[in-house]
Design a protein around this motif. Structure first.
Motif, PDB file in Angstrom:
ATOM      1  N   LYS A   1       0.830  -1.216   0.000  1.00 37.06           N
ATOM      2  CA  LYS A   1       0.000   0.000   0.000  1.00 37.06           C
ATOM      3  C   LYS A   1       0.860   1.261   0.000  1.00 37.06           C
ATOM      4  N   GLN A   2       1.932   1.255   0.809  1.00 38.60           N
ATOM      5  CA  GLN A   2       2.838   2.407   0.813  1.00 38.60           C
ATOM      6  C   GLN A   2       3.457   2.601  -0.572  1.00 38.60           C
ATOM      7  N   PHE A   3       3.851   1.484  -1.181  1.00 34.77           N
ATOM      8  CA  PHE A   3       4.434   1.538  -2.521  1.00 34.77           C
ATOM      9  C   PHE A   3       3.425   2.119  -3.512  1.00 34.77           C
ATOM     10  N   ALA A   4       2.194   1.618  -3.472  1.00 31.01           N
ATOM     11  CA  ALA A   4       1.166   2.101  -4.399  1.00 31.01           C
ATOM     12  C   ALA A   4       0.859   3.568  -4.173  1.00 31.01           C
ATOM     13  N   ASP A   5       0.838   4.003  -2.921  1.00 34.03           N
ATOM     14  CA  ASP A   5       0.557   5.411  -2.611  1.00 34.03           C
ATOM     15  C   ASP A   5       1.643   6.333  -3.148  1.00 34.03           C
ATOM     16  N   SER A   6       2.862   5.805  -3.292  1.00 33.67           N
ATOM     17  CA  SER A   6       3.956   6.657  -3.798  1.00 33.67           C
ATOM     18  C   SER A   6       3.696   7.107  -5.231  1.00 33.67           C
ATOM     19  N   TYR A   7       2.845   6.383  -5.969  1.00 35.18           N
ATOM     20  CA  TYR A   7       2.526   6.758  -7.346  1.00 35.18           C
ATOM     21  C   TYR A   7       1.598   7.971  -7.409  1.00 35.18           C
ATOM     22  N   LEU A   8       1.061   8.371  -6.265  1.00 38.91           N
ATOM     23  CA  LEU A   8       0.238   9.574  -6.210  1.00 38.91           C
ATOM     24  C   LEU A   8       1.090  10.820  -6.004  1.00 38.91           C
ATOM     25  N   GLU A   9       2.376  10.614  -5.696  1.00 37.37           N
ATOM     26  CA  GLU A   9       3.284  11.731  -5.425  1.00 37.37           C
ATOM     27  C   GLU A   9       3.971  12.188  -6.714  1.00 37.37           C
ATOM     28  N   THR A  10       4.362  13.430  -6.718  1.00 35.47           N
ATOM     29  CA  THR A  10       5.113  13.970  -7.853  1.00 35.47           C
ATOM     30  C   THR A  10       6.547  13.463  -7.803  1.00 35.47           C
ATOM     31  N   PRO A  11       7.090  12.971  -8.900  1.00 35.02           N
ATOM     32  CA  PRO A  11       8.488  12.517  -8.896  1.00 35.02           C
ATOM     33  C   PRO A  11       9.436  13.641  -8.487  1.00 35.02           C
ATOM     34  N   TYR A  12      10.518  13.267  -7.854  1.00 32.29           N
ATOM     35  CA  TYR A  12      11.496  14.240  -7.389  1.00 32.29           C
ATOM     36  C   TYR A  12      12.474  14.609  -8.505  1.00 32.29           C
ATOM     37  N   GLY A  13      12.841  15.880  -8.555  1.00 35.66           N
ATOM     38  CA  GLY A  13      13.843  16.349  -9.500  1.00 35.66           C
ATOM     39  C   GLY A  13      15.153  16.609  -8.793  1.00 35.66           C
ATOM     40  N   GLY A  14      16.241  16.580  -9.530  1.00 39.88           N
ATOM     41  CA  GLY A  14      17.534  16.826  -8.918  1.00 39.88           C
ATOM     42  C   GLY A  14      18.558  17.337  -9.905  1.00 39.88           C
ATOM     43  N   ILE A  15      19.614  17.917  -9.367  1.00 38.22           N
ATOM     44  CA  ILE A  15      20.780  18.293 -10.157  1.00 38.22           C
ATOM     45  C   ILE A  15      22.022  17.768  -9.450  1.00 38.22           C
ATOM     46  N   ARG A  16      23.062  17.545 -10.221  1.00 42.23           N
ATOM     47  CA  ARG A  16      24.344  17.111  -9.653  1.00 42.23           C
ATOM     48  C   ARG A  16      25.420  18.099 -10.104  1.00 42.23           C
ATOM     49  N   VAL A  17      26.179  18.590  -9.154  1.00 39.40           N
ATOM     50  CA  VAL A  17      27.197  19.607  -9.433  1.00 39.40           C
ATOM     51  C   VAL A  17      28.319  18.998 -10.271  1.00 39.40           C
ATOM     52  N   ASN A  18      28.734  19.718 -11.302  1.00 38.20           N
ATOM     53  CA  ASN A  18      29.859  19.292 -12.129  1.00 38.20           C
ATOM     54  C   ASN A  18      31.146  19.846 -11.523  1.00 38.20           C
ATOM     55  N   THR A  19      31.804  19.030 -10.725  1.00 40.11           N
ATOM     56  CA  THR A  19      32.996  19.498 -10.015  1.00 40.11           C
ATOM     57  C   THR A  19      34.227  19.583 -10.912  1.00 40.11           C
ATOM     58  N   LEU A  20      34.089  19.283 -12.201  1.00 38.71           N
ATOM     59  CA  LEU A  20      35.167  19.613 -13.131  1.00 38.71           C
ATOM     60  C   LEU A  20      35.254  21.119 -13.343  1.00 38.71           C
ATOM     61  N   LYS A  21      34.141  21.829 -13.055  1.00 40.44           N
ATOM     62  CA  LYS A  21      34.105  23.270 -13.316  1.00 40.44           C
ATOM     63  C   LYS A  21      33.861  24.107 -12.069  1.00 40.44           C
ATOM     64  N   ILE A  22      33.163  23.558 -11.071  1.00 41.65           N
ATOM     65  CA  ILE A  22      32.779  24.355  -9.910  1.00 41.65           C
ATOM     66  C   ILE A  22      32.634  23.443  -8.699  1.00 41.65           C
ATOM     67  N   THR A  23      32.911  23.951  -7.525  1.00 42.85           N
ATOM     68  CA  THR A  23      32.713  23.165  -6.309  1.00 42.85           C
ATOM     69  C   THR A  23      31.250  23.224  -5.893  1.00 42.85           C
ATOM     70  N   ALA A  24      30.833  22.236  -5.115  1.00 42.99           N
ATOM     71  CA  ALA A  24      29.454  22.225  -4.621  1.00 42.99           C
ATOM     72  C   ALA A  24      29.170  23.467  -3.790  1.00 42.99           C
ATOM     73  N   GLU A  25      30.136  23.870  -2.977  1.00 45.11           N
ATOM     74  CA  GLU A  25      29.949  25.056  -2.130  1.00 45.11           C
ATOM     75  C   GLU A  25      29.753  26.317  -2.975  1.00 45.11           C
TER      76      GLU A  25
END
Length: 506
Positions: A22-46
């Motif tokens: 049921k918890q698994f099925a309820d997760s389909y009612l939620e909006t998917p999460y978005g994300g970004i990953r810092v490109n440390t070849l060019k800039i630090t996370a900080e």
């Protein structure tokens, strides 16, 4: 449910999850999460956190990954076009973290398109060692190559090959191999309804057979004592624990390195001890499976090479401040292009036609003049010439013979009427201090967006950063808030835009 799931799939998940379904099925009612990953070849996370125009929340399993707020469009900001971050589904950041890449490693990403995990590996290598990024589908290699170029990767080779051919060309060679395997995609049902439409009850079994073949090839390419990470974005046991269990039974020199359930990884565990699953009802991300496999150091089976048309390029080494160190043996090549327009080399032995190509000596002399005048330092690597396009490769040319090569290395430019024209990927991989001339445009007043749209800009002389002994006239490394984005040409207060048409802001 917001997504209409196949009944055979839901029944299997009920059997697998029991009271958690049921918890698994309820997760389909939620909006998917978005994300970004810092490109440390060019800039630090900080530094990116200090610059970011939108709110970011750390992703527990990736120290350079951040959740973005719902409704935020990070692809519509100049920092994206400057390659400061990669837009990536949060769970997809986990496999590379488990791979344990260190600077100097030789790494193979076997199923790499569109390039998110390859760019993550490249950031961990920090320009040292080797990354071979491969995808079997020619069309998908276009996005793979472009993403590695956007994110300033200098030490990557892009291939369009079958895993068994790569294993034959590089037996026991790679320190670390990532297999983000093609799969039935059940973990992405919430995020991509097309995956639901394509799914059929027999789909997992079809992919499991493919996955077993890929694992066998990877075993032959991995160096003794190396690490292999296998991941999928599906829930099917036959594609996950079943595939790994069968592989381990046939390859006793491999064992599972347990994925800890504490620290940065808070996840549901798989049925095979030591493997792990990311469940959408337990973490803020989509469904994933991961297994870390370690080779014990004993010899692995070698895949015998199959006859194949040999693909040749021309390469030589040169002291760029003088003449070539030795006269190269020049093999004429016929330039061929895939549907995506990517150049490869192909032998013309036995054919009646020989296309004329730029000589190696002329190409390297023009390149040497350019880097002495524009950079003042020499990029390390093996010069490889495909037609009139020059690359700096982390591998000698002969290592790639017989392989379908999309990018033999860092694209640095091409020759036009005897002059060297620097490439866009050369600019995106440079830091301002590495160029004799640079200019930083601001995101706050719209000039960065104007540049990304291809417009000509009025720029006074005092805004230019010019290294002592150089003149302001010529190619200018154009930066966005201090981070490289492309080339321009400055003369008499005007910056002629050299940003490629196919990359422009629309």
């Amino acid at each position: 449910m917001a997504v209409q799931l196949p009944s055979s799939f839901t029944q299997r998940m009920k059997d697998l999850l029991g009271t958690e379904y049921k918890q698994f099925a309820d997760s389909y009612l939620e909006t998917p999460y978005g994300g970004i990953r810092v490109n440390t070849l060019k800039i630090t996370a900080e530094s990116l956190l200090a610059l970011s125009p939108f709110q970011l929340e750390p992703i527990p399993w990736c120290p350079t990954g951040y959740y973005t707020e719902e409704g935020v469009r990070p692809g519509k900001h100049p920092y994206y076009h400057a390659g400061l971050y990669y837009i990536q589904e949060p769970s997809a950041m986990a496999p590379v973290e488990l791979l344990g890449v260190q600077p100097g490693d030789r790494v193979l990403d076997l199923c790499a398109a569109p390039g998110g995990k390859s760019s993550q590996i490249a950031a961990k290598l920090q320009g040292q060692g080797l990354l071979v990024s491969n995808d079997l589908h020619p069309e998908r290699t276009k996005a793979l190559a472009k993403n590695l170029e956007l994110y300033g990767v200098r030490n990557a080779v892009v291939l369009n090959e079958s895993p068994d051919h790569i294993a034959a060309a590089f037996p026991h060679f790679f320190d670390r191999i990532l297999i983000d395997a093609p799969c039935s995609g059940e973990g992405m049902f919430r995020k991509d309804e097309d995956m639901v439409k394509q799914w059929e009850p027999e789909t997992p079994a079809k992919y499991a057979a493919m996955q077993r073949d890929i694992l066998r090839s990877a075993a032959s390419a991995l160096a003794p004592g190396g690490t292999l990470v296998y991941s999928t974005c599906t829930f099917a046991i036959e594609e996950n624990e079943g595939t790994i269990a069968e592989f381990l039974a046939g390859y006793p020199q491999f064992s599972v390195v347990p994925v800890g359930g504490t620290g940065s990884f808070a996840m549901g565990f798989g049925e095979l001890p030591g493997t792990a699953r990311l469940w959408p009802h337990k973490v803020k991300g989509e469904g994933h499976f991961m297994a870390v496999l370690r080779h014990d150091g004993t010899p692995a089976p070698i895949v015998e090479p199959e006859p194949e048309e040999i693909l040749l390029s021309i390469s030589t080494r040169k002291n760029f401040k003088g003449k070539p160190a030795a006269k190269p043996t020049v093999t004429r090549v016929e330039e061929v292009r895939s549907k995506g327009g990517r150049a490869s080399g192909k032998t013309t032995s036995g054919t009646s036609r020989d296309l004329q190509h730029v000589s190696v000596e002329v190409a390297l002399a023009a390149y040497g003049d350019f880097i002495n005048e524009q950079l003042g330092w020499e990029p390390a690597g093996h010069p490889v010439l495909f037609g009139d396009h020059l690359y700096i490769s982390p591998l000698p040319q002969e290592s790639l013979n017989g392989l379908r090569t999309i990018r033999p290395g860092w694209s640095v430019g091409h020759l036009r009427n005897g002059r060297f024209i620097p490439s866009h990927p050369l600019a995106t991989a440079l830091h301002p201090s590495e160029s004799c001339r640079s200019l930083s445009l601001s995101t706050s007043n719209g000039e960065a967006v104007s540049y990304l749209k291809g417009e000509t800009l009025a720029i006074p002389l005092e805004r230019l950063s010019v290294r002592p002994g150089s003149t302001p006239k010529g190619y200018m490394l154009v930066c966005i808030d201090g981070y490289s984005a492309g080339w321009g040409k400055w003369q008499d207060g005007m910056l002629k835009n050299e940003y490629p048409a196919g990359w422009r802001w629309t």
